[in-house]
Structure formats: structure tokens, C-alpha cells
Design a protein around this motif. Structure first.
Motif, PDB file in Angstrom:
ATOM      1  N   GLY A  28       1.483  -3.647   4.542  1.00 34.85           N
ATOM      2  CA  GLY A  28       0.763  -2.907   4.463  1.00 34.85           C
ATOM      3  C   GLY A  28      -0.183  -2.821   5.698  1.00 34.85           C
ATOM      4  N   GLY A  60      -0.523  -0.015  -3.798  1.00 36.63           N
ATOM      5  CA  GLY A  60      -2.079   0.489  -3.711  1.00 36.63           C
ATOM      6  C   GLY A  60      -2.325   1.374  -5.198  1.00 36.63           C
ATOM      7  N   GLU A  76       0.568  -1.290  -0.097  1.00 42.51           N
ATOM      8  CA  GLU A  76       0.149   0.004  -0.002  1.00 42.51           C
ATOM      9  C   GLU A  76       1.335   0.964   0.311  1.00 42.51           C
ATOM     10  N   SER A  77       0.574   2.131  -0.277  1.00 43.91           N
ATOM     11  CA  SER A  77       0.909   3.520  -0.497  1.00 43.91           C
ATOM     12  C   SER A  77       2.346   4.276  -1.009  1.00 43.91           C
TER      13      SER A  77
END
Length: 427
Positions: A215, A158, A133-134
Motif C-alpha cells: 500500500g 482495503g 489497499e485497493s
């Protein structure tokens, strides 16, 4: 099939195709010479530097998307790319290229009385799926480490880092092509559809060998509950710094402030500070003031709040919380045993540190705290594969299966036994 932002094709069919291509790429990479893998990484680094404007433009689109989604400041910091961070990624690729190739390394060898010569040899794991994620930099780190260890990689970033990850992935693919290696060896899932994650957890028709999730807790728990392939687990980074009574006050303050505030959004950021009652009068106020000066919100127990009025009341939930933000919880403990008991109850087995000049207490803490990384007189922000000399990391594994701590190239291999004989048969 195009890398369309909104993929309308059947996700299961799309992902099975990704898996088949990755398996074919893995078979070729397993036999690829070190020079070819290193050449691919160096070419990718060069391409990344040449494409810095394109990567920044892609990241600007993602940042705008993240702000529209209402991402927190910490999450936006994880998502943000700058020229300096892109240069750091490029240097990371070069650092991985400079590492010793683990594939083919003879871990042990011995002869049997019957003349058989047995060796245990490192081999790639196969196809590794990384769900994250991110952070778009994971695209570069994970792709590079998998390649160096002879594995194919399927990367699922993500939705908020979609464009940044594709721009970075383009540089990796150019590197593979320049080195004559299969471009399908590093694939980025070409859809934002969350169904793609489910397909990866089901193993892509037997083509996925390991999953590495990076994440939040919801992602990790889903992966652990649904995955049909082995998982390198990484739960919350509820990291502690324990300030022992025999610690240097200035060192304690500097380490705590750095551990919390250097980068609040990384998994190695300190979330709880434990301080000995015996040094409360000398150490607490400078430590709290150092945090407050950096803009950190401090939540403490009654004893901490009695000493510093600016501290907010901590709740039971705070001791379990990974803030990933400029917030820290502070608790008073009576000695090393109570500190270790607190870490055992509330921690996540990620990274924990002790600050002390007492060597005996330090050794006890290092030996008895059951975390993947345990430090003495150093910031928890060193919980990083690059800082460990691994070039980069694919994540911090907090479980006990196969790998623990920073997962680098060596941890992305398995082994097999080769047995050489001269006609022996077993009676």
C-alpha cells in the motif's frame, strides 16, 4: 461467525480466533502433497471463471463506494475488475500451480568427517499476514503464493475492495475444499474495522509469523513502526528511467512512455526521467511529446522547460514523489554518475532503468544502483513477479531482509537443517 460487512464482535477476540485457525491450517499445509495444493489452485481458477458475474457485481459495489470516498483515478483503476482482469487472475492461479513446489527442496547437502549427513531443506514460513489497499487481485495472488509454499494466509484488504476481495476469496475457499485442504488455510479478515490491522501487527497471540504490507507510505510506515513480527518491507515505488547519451532516441521514447503510461497506478511505473545533457537536443523533445500525447503532465527543471514550453516547473518535492498518476518529473543530468547520485538520494530502492547502447555504462549502472530491480533497455513496468516467471507475486520487497524484489513462492519459505547420524556422540 458470519462475514458481516459491519462486524460488531470484539475485534481482538475475532482476530485471535482467525490466528488460531490459521495456525492449525498451516500445520496441515506444511505436510500437504504438491498435488493437493495444485488441485486447490486449479479448482479455484475454475470457480473464479464460473463466478465472474458475481465478482463483477461485487466490484461494482466497491467502485461505487470508492467514488463516494473520492478515490483518485489511479486508485479507482487499481480497484477496477473487468472480465479480462478476472481471467488474468485465474491464469495467475494456474501459473502458480505449474510452478515447482519449493517445500522439501534440498538447498545443499554435505557429509562431515564424523559421518553426519547434513542437509539444508526448504520449509514454509508458517502463517503470513498480508495487509493491502485497493487492489482486489492481491487476494488471489497472495492466497495462491502462500498456499503453494505451504503457508497459511491471513489477508486484510482495503475497505474499498471489501466486496471484491470476498468474492475472490470465496473461489479460493472452494478450491481448498475441493482438494481436501483446510478452508482456514486462506482467511480474509471479516471486518472493515481498522483495529484488525493493529491486532495483526501485534502478532495475533503468536500465531502470525510474517507480515507483508502492500500500500501507500502511511501504511508501510505504520507497519514498520508497530509490527512485532518480521516484515517484508515495500516502500514507495519512486522508479527512474535514465536516458544515457549513447541511447537510441526512438527506443528511449518508447520505453519512457511505456514505463510511465502503460499503467500509472502500479508501483513499477516510472516517476522520474533523467536525461543526459549530451543528448538533450536530440532526445528530449520527442520523449516529452510522446508523454504529452498520452495525456501525461510533465514537470521539469529549468533546462527541460527551456527546451519544451509545455513542461511545468518541477519542485524539490517532485523528485521524491510517487505520483501513481499521469504525472512525471524530468531532470537533466551530466552523465551516469550524476544519474546514480540522484537515484541514491531521491529513490526508494524499488526499480530503476538505464537506456543505453554502451555496454560498459550499462554494466556499471546495473552493478552500482542499489535497487531491488535494475533494468537495461527495458521498461520499469516489468517489475512484476509474473513477468519474472514467478506466476505472481505477493509484493516487491525493497529491504534486504530475507527477500528482495518480487516475493514469490521461493521467497515465502525458510529452511531447516536435517542431520542424519549412526549413533554419533560429541566428545
Amino acid at each position: 461467525m458470519s462475514m458481516a460487512e459491519d462486524q460488531t464482535a470484539d475485534v481482538a477476540g475475532l482476530m485471535n480466533d482467525v490466528g488460531r485457525k490459521a495456525r492449525a491450517g498451516a500445520a496441515l499445509l506444511a505436510l500437504a502433497p504438491s498435488k493437493a495444493k495444485d488441485a486447490a489452485l486449479l479448482a479455484a481458477a475454475m470457480t473464479m471463471r464460473a463466478n465472474v458475474d458475481d465478482i463483477l457485481d461485487a466490484n461494482a459495489r466497491d467502485m461505487a463506494f470508492g467514488k463516494e470516498k473520492g478515490l483518485t483515478g489511479a486508485m479507482l483503476d487499481r480497484l477496477l475488475l473487468t472480465e479480462e482482469r478476472i481471467e488474468s487472475m485465474a491464469k495467475g492461479l494456474e501459473a502458480v500451480a505449474a510452478l515447482k513446489d519449493p517445500v522439501g527442496d534440498v538447498m545443499a547437502a554435505w557429509d562431515r568427517p564424523n559421518g553426519l549427513k547434513i542437509s539444508r531443506v526448504r520449509v514454509p514460513l508458517g502463517v503470513i499476514g498480508v495487509i493491502y489497499e485497493s487492489r482486489p487481485n492481491v487476494t488471489a495472488d497472495a492466497g495462491a503464493l502462500c498456499l503453494k509454499a505451504g503457508n497459511a494466509a491471513i489477508l486484510r484488504g482495503g475497505s474499498e475492495s471489501f466486496h471484491s476481495s470476498h468474492a475472490i476469496h470465496d473461489a479460493l475457499v472452494e478450491g481448498l475444499s475441493a482438494a481436501g485442504l483446510p478452508e482456514a488455510a486462506i482467511q480474509l479478515v471479516p471486518t472493515r474495522d481498522r483495529a484488525a490491522v493493529g491486532e495483526m501487527l501485534r502478532g495475533l497471540g503468536g500465531n502470525l509469523d510474517v507480515i507483508v504490507p502492500r500500500g501507500g507510505r502511511s501504511l508501510i510506515e505504520r507497519v514498520q513502526e508497530e509490527a512485532r513480527v518480521p516484515v517484508f518491507a515495500h516502500l514507495d515505488g519512486v522508479c527512474h528511467v535514465y536516458v544515457h547519451e549513447a541511447s537510441d532516441r526512438d527506443m528511449a521514447r518508447d520505453i519512457v512512455v511505456n514505463a510511465k503510461m502503460r499503467r500509472t497506478g502500479i508501483c513499477g511505473a516510472a516517476e522520474t526521467v533523467l536525461i543526459d545533457r549530451a543528448c538533450l537536443g536530440t532526445h528530449l523533445r520527442p520523449l516529452i511529446e510522446g508523454l504529452l500525447e498520452k495525456g501525461c503532465e510533465v514537470r521539469g527543471d529549468d533546462l527541460v522547460r527551456a527546451e519544451v514550453s509545455a513542461v511545468k516547473q518541477a519542485s524539490e518535492e517532485d523528485w521524491y514523489t510517487e505520483y501513481l498518476d499521469a504525472i512525471v518529473a524530468v531532470k537533466v543530468v551530466d552523465g551516469v554518475q550524476e544519474a546514480m547520485d540522484h537515484i541514491a538520494k531521491y529513490g526508494s530502492h524499488h526499480t530503476d532503468a538505464i537506456i543505453t547502447s554502451d555496454a560498459k555504462t550499462a554494466e556499471r549502472f546495473l552493478n552500482e544502483v542499489d535497487s531491488a530491480i535494475v533494468l537495461h533497455n527495458a521498461s520499469t513496468q516489468f517489475a512484476d513477479g509474473g513477468e519474472f516467471g514467478m506466476g505472481a507475486e505477493i509484493g516487491i520487497a525493497t529491504g534486504r531482509f530475507h527477500a528482495r524484489g518480487p516475493v514469490g513462492v521461493e521467497q515465502l519459505t525458510s529452511f531447516k537443517y536435517t542431520v542424519r547420524g549412526e549413533g554419533q556422540t560429541r566428545p
